[in-house]
Design a protein around this motif. Structure first.
Motif, PDB file in Angstrom:
ATOM      1  N   ARG A 124       0.872  -1.331   0.024  1.00  0.00           N
ATOM      2  CA  ARG A 124      -0.024  -0.114  -0.321  1.00  0.00           C
ATOM      3  C   ARG A 124       0.853   1.273  -0.040  1.00  0.00           C
ATOM      4  N   ALA A 125       1.922   1.253   0.954  1.00  0.00           N
ATOM      5  CA  ALA A 125       2.713   2.417   0.799  1.00  0.00           C
ATOM      6  C   ALA A 125       3.342   2.722  -0.209  1.00  0.00           C
ATOM      7  N   THR A 139       1.140   3.776  -3.035  1.00  0.00           N
ATOM      8  CA  THR A 139       0.656   5.218  -3.005  1.00  0.00           C
ATOM      9  C   THR A 139       1.571   6.080  -3.517  1.00  0.00           C
ATOM     10  N   GLU A 140       3.338   5.813  -3.463  1.00  0.00           N
ATOM     11  CA  GLU A 140       4.064   6.451  -4.207  1.00  0.00           C
ATOM     12  C   GLU A 140       4.215   6.405  -5.456  1.00  0.00           C
ATOM     13  N   TYR A 153       1.556   5.717  -7.526  1.00  0.00           N
ATOM     14  CA  TYR A 153       0.473   6.342  -8.067  1.00  0.00           C
ATOM     15  C   TYR A 153       0.545   7.952  -7.983  1.00  0.00           C
ATOM     16  N   ASN A 154       1.254   8.435  -7.042  1.00  0.00           N
ATOM     17  CA  ASN A 154       1.581   9.961  -7.186  1.00  0.00           C
ATOM     18  C   ASN A 154       2.718  10.253  -8.165  1.00  0.00           C
ATOM     19  N   THR A 175       3.696   8.659 -10.845  1.00  0.00           N
ATOM     20  CA  THR A 175       3.039   8.596 -12.053  1.00  0.00           C
ATOM     21  C   THR A 175       1.759   9.459 -12.316  1.00  0.00           C
ATOM     22  N   GLU A 176       1.345  10.167 -11.273  1.00  0.00           N
ATOM     23  CA  GLU A 176      -0.042  10.847 -11.284  1.00  0.00           C
ATOM     24  C   GLU A 176      -1.081  10.035 -12.089  1.00  0.00           C
ATOM     25  N   ASP A 223      -1.168   7.835 -14.011  1.00  0.00           N
ATOM     26  CA  ASP A 223      -1.101   7.479 -15.470  1.00  0.00           C
ATOM     27  C   ASP A 223      -0.457   6.104 -15.674  1.00  0.00           C
ATOM     28  N   LEU A 259      -6.541  -1.410  -3.319  1.00  0.00           N
ATOM     29  CA  LEU A 259      -7.084  -0.591  -2.339  1.00  0.00           C
ATOM     30  C   LEU A 259      -6.610   0.734  -2.548  1.00  0.00           C
ATOM     31  N   LYS A 279      -8.227   2.320  -5.616  1.00  0.00           N
ATOM     32  CA  LYS A 279      -9.705   2.625  -5.349  1.00  0.00           C
ATOM     33  C   LYS A 279      -9.942   3.802  -4.460  1.00  0.00           C
ATOM     34  N   LYS A 287      -8.069   6.437  -4.312  1.00  0.00           N
ATOM     35  CA  LYS A 287      -7.809   7.533  -4.884  1.00  0.00           C
ATOM     36  C   LYS A 287      -8.993   7.881  -6.087  1.00  0.00           C
ATOM     37  N   ARG A 305       3.565  16.261 -14.485  1.00  0.00           N
ATOM     38  CA  ARG A 305       3.543  16.544 -16.005  1.00  0.00           C
ATOM     39  C   ARG A 305       2.205  17.139 -16.670  1.00  0.00           C
ATOM     40  N   THR A 311       0.065   6.621   5.815  1.00  0.00           N
ATOM     41  CA  THR A 311       0.624   5.692   5.671  1.00  0.00           C
ATOM     42  C   THR A 311       1.793   5.394   7.160  1.00  0.00           C
TER      43      THR A 311
END
Lengths: 316, 351
Positions: A210-211, A214-215, A217-218, A220-221, A223, A240, A243, A245, B36, B69
């Motif tokens: 999860r940790a 989260t990183e 996701y952020n 890669t924005e 994408d 999770l 979902k 986000k 971006r 987290t």
């Protein structure tokens, strides 16, 4: 004399509790065959499922008594336990090695003592066994890779997209699951179609996944198209996070795990959280089948290895 | 402002920790990958559009993500600060976390009890183990390291006995207790809020109450505290009980965030927790340290991990860098003003 009294009480209590515990374990049984299974670590859900299946299958037979030792992830303990098993002269010894070298010596000793030995799931370098029953992580990785290519083709019309990989800790299984998948993915990566946008090590654990997700996701924005996780708990941890986000992104993302345990991956695929998982066979059914033949038929010669096939479990 | 500077000057250890934190924050902003695409972000009362190239690290979303987290480690670090202040250690927090998570998970999965009861039982389980730790340490006068090493092993075993070595999945269909539990407890503001509130309460407890002063006195010199008539045994029990309770809270949060209880939860968590406390300037010898320090320690670790992750640094490299920063942060506290050349001294010297 409170000091002496308490020392005496302590000794008495220790003796009593040890006896009680021993009493719980050793039930007098007059089964014809003794099978001892030396398990590497009961605490992993995969291995707990193996134990349960062994108990179920051997439990169906009145003539077999099964004893399971748990090395609890401790190499020295596994060596001790195999040596202990040899002294009981079992008709069949099944070893799930903690790693590929530690149990070499005691397994050799068992064979020298004339005990039939099955090596389960993880191969050893010494190869002191009658047969090895296992599965091929690299092949499973290839299956996962092929699924990813297929799913991306369905989504974009060609095998094209952005991939996040969540790795296990650095052991052979991790390398194999990675290599297998990338054997399939690499040509598309070289062609500039598939891009690995983020890689993280989550050590097989959901909390860590999860940790890391989260990183990812952020960073890669949001994408990305595919999450390839080396096991189901990590894949579900990633689900999770996505979902949490963005519900739609969680539906769109292609999330792939491995292991396919009934209580975990299978349920998550059924719920539509994961797109696919690839069963890592317990190997137990085969071990019981071959093992019983070895016990009952002195002329039976098992093959040197049995590699079991994985089974894809897909949904969504 | 002048007063603040005076306070900071008196507590040089925290000044340096704060400097490390600020330096790390600025570094993180500089080396963070940029967005971006322009992105809207809601600040609650207004929405701002962050332009293309804005550091991803410095977005409210990312900062609250990492707070959430790390809240679990943070909650446990509050208790560990008290324990270490008494010159003790608690190795069992990770196992207590698992026990509380399993208890909470089983109650939600297997009973019709309201989720709040499951939360209470999870925290209660942690509190009981904490009390057991405290009682054994106080009565048997055995080193905390040994007692909590034993409970670390035993409690993890007990938790796995309860769960039968399986993952306890929470039911998450709408309308179930599991759904309500996850929706509420795993939400960002409850997770972060629990940590913030508990941190404030424990800071107050340590800074503003007689109990807090006793804890420091006990760690500073246990014999003297005993001779002075402080209730040292009862204090030890209280400190470990509170730590167990906080590990219980961490377990409940883990269960909600992971939507299950599984045996990997809390593995080696005690090491992360101790690292946070030590980076925050609390001395393992006892008597010296603060909750504020541990919060700073948590922020340092959290920002460091995040910036390495955002930049997609390999996990082996991450470990090496983490070790370097931990040593740097602790070394910063060790530097006494007198050992520095005059022009480098910050604030007045003692004596």
């Amino acid at each position: 004399m409170p000091a002496r009294l308490s020392a005496f009480t302590m000794i008495a209590l220790t003796t009593l509790s040890t006896l009680l515990l021993a009493g719980c374990g050793g039930s007098g049984s007059d089964a014809k065959y003794l099978v001892i299974f030396c398990q590497a670590n009961n605490a992993e859900p995969y291995r707990a499922a193996q134990n349960e299946r062994f108990e179920e299958l051997f439990g169906e037979r009145d003539d077999v008594k099964l004893v399971i030792y748990d090395a609890a992830k401790n190499g020295t303990k596994q060596v001790e336990q195999i040596e202990q098993a040899i002294k009981q002269q079992p008709d069949l010894l099944i070893v799930a090695p903690l790693n590929n070298a530690t149990p070499n010596k005691p397994m050799e000793k068992a064979q020298e003592a004339g005990i039939k030995v099955i090596c389960l799931e993880r191969n050893t370098t010494g190869k002191h066994y009658d047969t090895f029953i296992g599965c091929d992580n690299k092949a499973i990785g290839r299956m996962a890779g092929e699924f990813i290519v297929k799913a991306l083709t369905e989504k974009h019309g060609e095998p094209k997209g952005k991939l996040i990989e969540l790795k296990g800790s650095e052991i052979q299984a991790m390398n194999d699951r990675h290599d297998g998948a990338f054997e399939v993915l690499q040509p598309h990566i070289d062609a500039g179609k598939i891009e690995v946008v983020h890689t993280a090590t989550a050590n097989w654990a959901k909390t860590e996944a999860r940790a890391k997700m989260t990183e990812a996701y952020n960073a890669t924005e949001g994408d990305f198209d595919v999450i390839y996780a080396h096991n189901d708990p990590m894949a579900h941890g990633a689900y999770l996070v996505i979902k949490g986000k963005n519900e739609q992104a969680a539906k769109d993302a292609i999330i792939v795990g491995i292991d396919g345990l009934a209580e975990e991956g299978v349920k998550w695929v059924e719920a539509g959280d994961l797109d696919a998982t690839f069963e890592y066979p317990l190997c137990v059914d085969k071990a019981v089948e071959i093992g019983m033949k070895m016990i009952e038929d002195p002329d039976f010669k098992p093959e040197a290895t049995y590699i079991l096939d994985s089974r894809p479990i897909t949904g969504k | 402002m002048n007063k603040l500077l005076q306070v900071l000057a008196q507590r040089r250890d925290l000044t340096l920790t704060l400097i490390v934190l600020v330096a790390l924050f600025i570094t993180a902003v500089i080396i963070s990958p940029g967005q971006r695409f322009p992105k809207e972000e809601s600040l609650g009362f207004m929405t701002v559009t962050l332009p293309k190239g804005w550091p991803i690290f410095l977005t409210l979303e990312n900062l609250t993500d990492i707070l959430r987290t790390n809240a679990i480690i943070g909650v446990m670090a509050l208790g560990m600060t008290l324990v270490i202040l008494t010159a003790g250690i608690d190795l069992s927090v990770g196992s207590i976390l698992l026990l509380a998570s399993v208890v909470t998970g089983l109650v939600i999965r297997d009973t019709n009890a309201p989720w709040i009861a499951a939360v209470a039982l999870g925290i209660f389980a942690g509190t009981v183990v904490g009390a057991l730790n405290g009682a054994l340490i106080a009565k048997l006068k055995v080193q905390p390291f040994i007692i909590t090493l034993a409970t670390m092993i035993g409690i993890r075993g007990l938790a796995k006995m309860f769960s039968n070595n399986k993952t306890v999945l929470l039911p998450n269909e709408e309308g179930t207790q599991g759904y309500a539990f996850i929706e509420i407890v795993a939400s960002k503001w409850v997770t972060i809020g629990s940590f913030v509130v508990l941190a404030a309460v424990f800071a107050l407890l340590l800074w503003g109450t007689v109990f807090g002063r006793y804890v420091r006195a006990l760690g500073d010199n246990a014999k003297a505290a005993d001779y002075a008539g402080l209730p040292t045994q009862r204090m030890l029990v209280a400190v470990y009980t509170l730590t167990g309770m906080l590990a219980g809270v961490a377990g409940v949060l883990s269960c909600a965030l992971d939507e299950n209880a599984d045996s990997t939860q809390g593995v080696a968590a005690e090491l992360d927790v101790i690292a946070v406390v030590v980076i925050g300037g609390t001395s393992l010898a006892g008597g010296r340290g603060s909750i504020l320090g541990s919060v700073l320690g948590l922020l340092i670790i959290m920002i460091l991990k995040n910036i390495l992750g955002l930049n997609n640094i390999g996990s082996n490299e991450q470990q090496v860098i983490m070790a370097g920063v931990i040593i740097l942060a602790v070394a910063a506290q060790m530097i006494q003003g007198s050992s520095l050349p005059a022009w480098l001294r910050i604030g007045p010297l003692k004596n």
